[in-house]
Write a protein that holds these residues in place. Structure first.
Motif, PDB file in Angstrom:
ATOM      1  N   LYS A   1       0.820  -1.218   0.000  1.00 49.20           N
ATOM      2  CA  LYS A   1       0.000   0.000   0.000  1.00 49.20           C
ATOM      3  C   LYS A   1       0.849   1.261   0.000  1.00 49.20           C
ATOM      4  O   LYS A   1       0.524   2.233  -0.666  1.00 49.20           O
ATOM      5  N   ARG A   2       1.957   1.243   0.751  1.00 52.57           N
ATOM      6  CA  ARG A   2       2.907   2.358   0.717  1.00 52.57           C
ATOM      7  C   ARG A   2       4.173   1.896   0.004  1.00 52.57           C
ATOM      8  O   ARG A   2       4.696   0.825   0.311  1.00 52.57           O
ATOM      9  N   PHE A   3       4.656   2.693  -0.918  1.00 48.13           N
ATOM     10  CA  PHE A   3       5.844   2.341  -1.695  1.00 48.13           C
ATOM     11  C   PHE A   3       6.902   3.401  -1.412  1.00 48.13           C
ATOM     12  O   PHE A   3       6.794   4.543  -1.839  1.00 48.13           O
ATOM     13  N   ILE A   4       7.895   2.977  -0.643  1.00 51.40           N
ATOM     14  CA  ILE A   4       8.891   3.902  -0.106  1.00 51.40           C
ATOM     15  C   ILE A   4      10.148   3.757  -0.943  1.00 51.40           C
ATOM     16  O   ILE A   4      10.785   2.696  -0.972  1.00 51.40           O
TER      17      ILE A   4
ATOM     18  N   GLY B   1      -5.131   8.261 -12.258  1.00 52.97           N
ATOM     19  CA  GLY B   1      -6.359   7.760 -11.661  1.00 52.97           C
ATOM     20  C   GLY B   1      -7.025   8.786 -10.775  1.00 52.97           C
ATOM     21  O   GLY B   1      -6.992   9.995 -11.033  1.00 52.97           O
ATOM     22  N   GLY B   2      -7.683   8.300  -9.729  1.00 52.30           N
ATOM     23  CA  GLY B   2      -8.262   9.194  -8.736  1.00 52.30           C
ATOM     24  C   GLY B   2      -9.639   9.741  -9.047  1.00 52.30           C
ATOM     25  O   GLY B   2     -10.124  10.611  -8.321  1.00 52.30           O
TER      26      GLY B   2
ATOM     27  N   PRO C   1     -10.399   3.412 -10.647  1.00 50.91           N
ATOM     28  CA  PRO C   1      -9.202   3.223 -11.469  1.00 50.91           C
ATOM     29  C   PRO C   1      -7.961   2.936 -10.633  1.00 50.91           C
ATOM     30  O   PRO C   1      -7.885   3.291  -9.449  1.00 50.91           O
ATOM     31  N   ALA C   2      -6.969   2.325 -11.266  1.00 52.56           N
ATOM     32  CA  ALA C   2      -5.655   2.162 -10.648  1.00 52.56           C
ATOM     33  C   ALA C   2      -5.062   3.553 -10.440  1.00 52.56           C
ATOM     34  O   ALA C   2      -4.903   4.321 -11.388  1.00 52.56           O
TER      35      ALA C   2
ATOM     36  N   VAL D   1      -5.193   1.884  -4.771  1.00 49.70           N
ATOM     37  CA  VAL D   1      -4.551   3.191  -4.623  1.00 49.70           C
ATOM     38  C   VAL D   1      -3.180   2.992  -3.997  1.00 49.70           C
ATOM     39  O   VAL D   1      -3.067   2.469  -2.881  1.00 49.70           O
ATOM     40  N   ALA D   2      -2.134   3.420  -4.703  1.00 51.79           N
ATOM     41  CA  ALA D   2      -0.763   3.295  -4.226  1.00 51.79           C
ATOM     42  C   ALA D   2      -0.269   4.635  -3.706  1.00 51.79           C
ATOM     43  O   ALA D   2      -0.443   5.666  -4.352  1.00 51.79           O
ATOM     44  N   SER D   3       0.379   4.607  -2.550  1.00 49.06           N
ATOM     45  CA  SER D   3       0.997   5.794  -1.962  1.00 49.06           C
ATOM     46  C   SER D   3       2.501   5.696  -2.166  1.00 49.06           C
ATOM     47  O   SER D   3       3.140   4.783  -1.638  1.00 49.06           O
ATOM     48  N   VAL D   4       3.080   6.640  -2.916  1.00 47.83           N
ATOM     49  CA  VAL D   4       4.522   6.632  -3.176  1.00 47.83           C
ATOM     50  C   VAL D   4       5.175   7.704  -2.308  1.00 47.83           C
ATOM     51  O   VAL D   4       4.770   8.870  -2.325  1.00 47.83           O
ATOM     52  N   ILE D   5       6.181   7.282  -1.542  1.00 50.84           N
ATOM     53  CA  ILE D   5       6.810   8.135  -0.541  1.00 50.84           C
ATOM     54  C   ILE D   5       8.313   8.157  -0.806  1.00 50.84           C
ATOM     55  O   ILE D   5       8.946   7.109  -0.966  1.00 50.84           O
TER      56      ILE D   5
END
Length: 459
Positions: free
Chosen positions: A268-271, A332-333, A344-345, A366-370
């Protein structure tokens, strides 16, 4: 008593309506399950294993019918539904193969007796409360382990996959399981709390949100019953400086979008470390933009709908709140026009504390990029969560990644350069607000057993 109507999330059409049981009728089913347990507990471990092997065969015999129903009820891709039934059958095979040895009596050498024996005895009826995202697997995961242990099993399934639960009950009977030993309770939450209190229910297991886990743990704790809880997660996948970025983008996209983004152990979180952030993000977003969303029964569909429109709307609200607090939408969003629970992706960037995309579990695609300063900062950010179910590390240095996973990553499961959901040979479960207890890996068969110490002196 009320009714439950299941709805196809791809079309919005009603599927079937079911009558809920009264509390009195539900309690009668508990009594019947206990009666079946009183006989089943005396069956040898080897004979239980043979029965469980038969359940796996019955699941395979009914694979297509069960897969089609799961896809209709919750919107899973049909190929994923078929794979899920195969996984369930594999769990039966694994449990039948190793169960007798896992549960075998163990000799001890106590100081206060001639010899000692530790036996793993069944404790009674186990009540499982399960979610909709894996309508078969979530059931099989706890039910088969407990049946192997000699327990009876009750199921309260999520209302939107009621039909799948009832079909599994039918398949188990077809596979040779004694009558009433596995029983589906079509009930609401109030009746569910009464089932927890029932004197013949000896343990409770839940897969669900951390809020649901608190409720169930409190209800079971009041009557001193053991629980196993597999709860929410906000799994972090770390992309370290030495990662293969093509592989990282592929694995991370799979980790986020598998099962329409509705898996507790989804990434879910991509660090991502600053050194490779821009290149990774470009590759990652390109994969999300290429996703084809549509009919889950079509072979060329990459992602189906979410399981319900209200849950889709909840995800969109989390996205909007995150954007209002500084996050940016990379792709997306937006809720698409037309029927169904589609979303959507979506990739969010500039994700920070104070946003749902950072703090909470978003149970959808939904991907969170950090961005992290370096690898050490990535590890710090990965652990900066109240959850601890799973996570991932993308790195070419496997030995270093294994050390990070074992000594520093505060989760129950870690995937290195790969994404996976579950394997019957590996323990499944988390720490912190992701719950406690383990399923699979042999440990799951012992969670609801009485580890009984027997001291033997000379006659």
């Amino acid at each position: 008593m009320g009714t439950i109507t299941t709805v196809n999330p791809a079309t919005g059409a009603d599927i079937e309506t079911y009558e809920e049981l009264s509390q009195e009728d539900a309690k009668k089913k508990v009594d019947a399950c206990h009666e079946a347990f009183s006989k089943w507990k005396l069956v040898s471990r080897e004979d239980r294993a043979e029965t469980i092997k038969g359940l796996g065969n019955a699941l395979r015999d009914n694979k297509e019918e069960l897969a089609q129903l799961m896809t209709e009820e919750v919107g899973k891709l049909i190929k994923d539904s078929r794979d899920e039934v195969e996984l369930c059958a594999a769990i039966c095979d694994y449990t039948a193969g190793c169960g007798p040895a896992e549960l075998a009596p163990e000799p001890r050498d106590p100081s206060n007796a001639g010899r000692g024996i530790v036996t793993y005895e069944p404790i009674g009826v186990i009540y499982g409360i399960q979610p909709w995202n894996f309508p078969a697997y979530q059931v099989i995961r706890y039910a088969i382990a407990n049946l192997m242990a000699g327990n009876g099993v009750l199921l309260k399934h999520a209302s939107n996959c009621t039909g799948s639960g009832l079909m599994i009950e039918k398949i188990f009977r077809q596979g040779g399981l004694p009558e009433n030993l596995f029983t589906v309770l079509v009930i609401g939450h109030d009746t569910s709390d009464e089932i927890i209190k029932h004197d013949k229910v000896r343990g409770v297991t839940l897969t669900g949100s951390d809020d649901a886990g608190r409720h169930i743990a409190e209800a079971a704790g009041k009557v001193l019953k053991p629980t196993v809880l597999e709860l929410g997660s906000n799994d972090a996948y770390m992309v370290l400086e030495d990662a293969d970025l093509d592989l990282a983008a592929k694995v991370c996209a799979q980790a986020r979008l598998y099962n329409n983004g509705q898996t507790c152990i989804n990434g879910k979180r991509f660090i991502v470390t600053e050194k490779v952030y821009d290149e990774f993000l470009e590759k990652f977003v390109a994969r999300f933009e290429a996703v084809k969303t549509g009919d889950p029964t079509a072979a060329d569909t990459d992602m189906g709908p979410m399981s319900r429109t209200d849950l889709r709307d909840d995800v969109h609200e989390q996205v909007e709140k995150s954007v209002a607090n500084g996050a940016k939408i990379a792709c997306g969003g937006k809720i698409p026009d037309g029927p169904g629970a589609f979303y959507p992706a979506t990739v969010l960037t500039d994700v920070k504390p104070g946003q749902p995309a950072y703090d909470d579990e978003i149970f959808g695609p939904v991907a969170s990029v950090i961005k992290a300063k370096d690898d050490d900062d990535a590890m710090r950010l990965a652990n900066d969560s109240r959850y601890g179910l799973g996570g991932g590390i993308l790195s070419k240095d496997e030995d270093r990644a294994i050390e990070l996973a074992s000594k520093h990553f505060d989760t129950g499961m870690v995937f290195i350069n790969v994404y996976g959901v579950a394997d019957p040979s590996m323990p499944f479960g988390g720490v912190k607000n992701s719950g406690y207890g383990r399923e699979h890996g042999g440990l799951g068969m012992r969670e609801f057993t009485n580890a009984k110490s027997i001291f033997v002196g000379s006659a």
